[in-house]
Each structure stands twice: as structure tokens, then as C-alpha cells.
Enzyme design. Sequence first.
Site, short mmCIF file in Angstrom:
data_model
loop_
_atom_site.label_atom_id
_atom_site.label_comp_id
_atom_site.label_asym_id
_atom_site.label_seq_id
_atom_site.Cartn_x
_atom_site.Cartn_y
_atom_site.Cartn_z
N HIS A 160 7.54 -6.94 2.48
CA HIS A 160 6.31 -7.57 2.74
C HIS A 160 6.68 -9.00 2.65
O HIS A 160 6.77 -9.56 1.55
CB HIS A 160 5.84 -7.02 2.47
CG HIS A 160 4.17 -7.35 2.46
ND1 HIS A 160 3.45 -8.78 2.30
CD2 HIS A 160 2.63 -6.25 3.14
CE1 HIS A 160 2.60 -8.65 2.44
NE2 HIS A 160 2.36 -7.54 2.76
N GLU A 264 6.57 -10.04 7.96
CA GLU A 264 7.25 -8.74 7.50
C GLU A 264 8.59 -7.88 8.16
O GLU A 264 7.84 -7.49 9.14
CB GLU A 264 6.32 -7.92 7.21
CG GLU A 264 5.03 -8.27 6.08
CD GLU A 264 3.92 -7.81 5.51
OE1 GLU A 264 3.93 -6.78 5.80
OE2 GLU A 264 2.51 -8.44 6.01
C1 BG6 Z 1 0.09 -6.35 4.64
C2 BG6 Z 1 -0.83 -5.31 5.83
O1 BG6 Z 1 0.86 -5.87 5.63
O2 BG6 Z 1 -0.44 -6.07 4.00
C3 BG6 Z 1 -2.40 -6.02 5.77
O3 BG6 Z 1 -0.98 -5.87 7.33
C4 BG6 Z 1 -2.69 -6.22 3.67
O4 BG6 Z 1 -3.62 -5.28 6.65
C5 BG6 Z 1 -1.99 -6.66 3.47
O5 BG6 Z 1 -4.60 -6.48 4.16
C6 BG6 Z 1 -2.13 -7.32 1.81
O6 BG6 Z 1 -2.40 -5.91 1.56
P1 BG6 Z 1 -2.06 -5.33 0.04
O7 BG6 Z 1 -1.94 -4.04 -0.16
O8 BG6 Z 1 -0.78 -6.06 -1.01
O9 BG6 Z 1 -3.75 -6.23 -0.48
#
Ligand code: BG6
Length: 300
Positions: A160, A264
Amino acid sequence: MLNELNQRFSIPCLTFGQNRDGLIFAKIQTAAGTGELFLQGAHVTAWSPVDHEPVLWLSQMSNFEKGKPIRGGVPICFPWFGPNEQDATLPAHGFARSQEWQFVNAQEKEGDAIELHLETAIDPFLLSFRVEFGAALKMTLKTQLPVDAKSAHSFEDALHTYFSVSNVRTISIHGLESTSFLDKVDHAKLKSATNVPILIDSETDRVYLNTLSDCILNDVQKKRAIRVAKLGSASTVVWNPWIDKSKRMADFGADEWPDMVCIETANIGDSRIQLAPGESHSTTAVISVGPLSLSSNRDL
Ligand code: BG6
């Protein structure tokens, strides 16, 4: 543990440190650039190839605490992506990003690069993460289902990656023009390919489907292009929370959203990976930086 790591891996370009909450991190400094990785989550938090500004974005508001995910860098999402569909009380994006990983090895590589190798287990899988900090940032998450597992199992994963940008409103992302996507800001509707580069002018949360393509992130103001090449990944997620969602996230500064975009490298939904006992799968992202290569559609 800190002393042990520093003694076991006494390579001049690698040092281990510890923050106030006891989290251990590795700092890299080679002729090719600098980098940082936290053992919790096997989380890459920084990478700057020499003569370039930091490539990864890290929130000023991030937690760096035991058991809490870090906001920015490269969280590893595993064994599910987003909220858990069966049990909403389980952590979003799975366990991998907030649990401790074992540091297995550090090895110098050609081109003034250094590869770090970490492992962890998330029942029933064994995970190995290799990251090479050099002129490029190469990351491979290998998931293995042990041969003595009783049945096949499936998982989702994502590297990510948060990129630092001059202003998300002035960048363009190329490579996904001909790819359909699930639009998570519009009830996860399946939408057709737009046939134009991605320009971001509102909250964006898209899962691009069945795509093996490289992405190019053009940042005219920073005068650079970032390439995200991948292997073993059939989904690409593009995310920017924009104004309102930033305010709702405790570990994200309300005014930080223009500074970042996530691209990602993932296997999500229909592209989740199924492993039989004894099988493994590797998801690889290779990030590199260069001069602007493609023209931007944006007027600056
Ligand atoms: C992204 C998702 O990869 O991560 C989003 O597609 C999400 O929907 C974002 O809000 C952040 O996620 P987190 O759990 O780190 O707040």
C-alpha cells in the site's frame, strides 16, 4: 534485541535504532540513497534515491506505537484488504501491518543496494518480505501455505505505497487508462475504463481490476516521474482521501491530503490468491524515479 541486531548485522550502511515506544527500525545509508524500515509491519517508512527528494510520504500525525499501523510509507495489507467482510471488529487491511516481524538477514547487493529480509506467520500462512533499497526500491511479499496445511486457503494482499507529491491536484497517473475499476466512493460500482490518465480532483478510492500494467506518476512541479512496476499483482488501488475523509482519520493531518497519493500493488476481490498446501505466491513492486517522461494533461 537492538544490540543483538547491530552486532549480528554489522554492515556499515545499516544501523538499527529504537523509538520511544520501543519500536525497532533499520536505517539505510548507501551511495545509492537512504531508507528506513520498521520491524513492526516490515514497514518501509522512507526511501530517497541519491539526488532525489523523498519518494514516500509519511504523515506528521502517524502513530509509531506498538500494535498501531503507521500512516504512510508502505504498509503491507494481509490477509485481507479493507474491512474484514466476516467480522467488522477485526483490523482493517489485516494483521500484517501492525504485528512484529522477525529480521532474518541483510545483504549488500550490486549497485550500492542493500536487501533486508523479514519473516512472520499469519495462520495458516508463512510470509517473507524482501526489500532492496538502492537506485530503485524493490519489494517482494512472498506468501507460502505450508505443505502440512489441511486444505487450500486464499488471501488478499497489497503493498500500500504512499507517494509524496507536490500537489495531488496537479499530478497525473498513467497506465490504467484502459482498465475498468470498482469505485469505492460510489458504492463500489463497477465502472468502465475512462481512456484518459487519472487526474485527482475529489476523494478517490478505486480498485483497478485485472491489470498487470506499470503505472507512471507524473509530477510536473517536482519535475519527476515515478514508475511503479509490478509482478504477481492483478489489482492496482489508487487512493487519496481528499478533505472530509482526512478530517475523520485521527492519524492523518487535516491539511496533508494534497501531499500524497497511494498507488497500491495488490491482489484484491476476484483477484484474491488461492494456494494449495505447499504452494506460494510472490507479489512484487519495483519503484523507480526519473525525469518527466510523459506529458501531463494538467495546466499548472
Ligand atoms: C486504501 C483503501 O487502500 O486504504 C481506502 O482503498 C482506505 O478505502 C485507505 O480508506 C486507508 O485505510 P486505513 O485502514 O489505513 O485507514
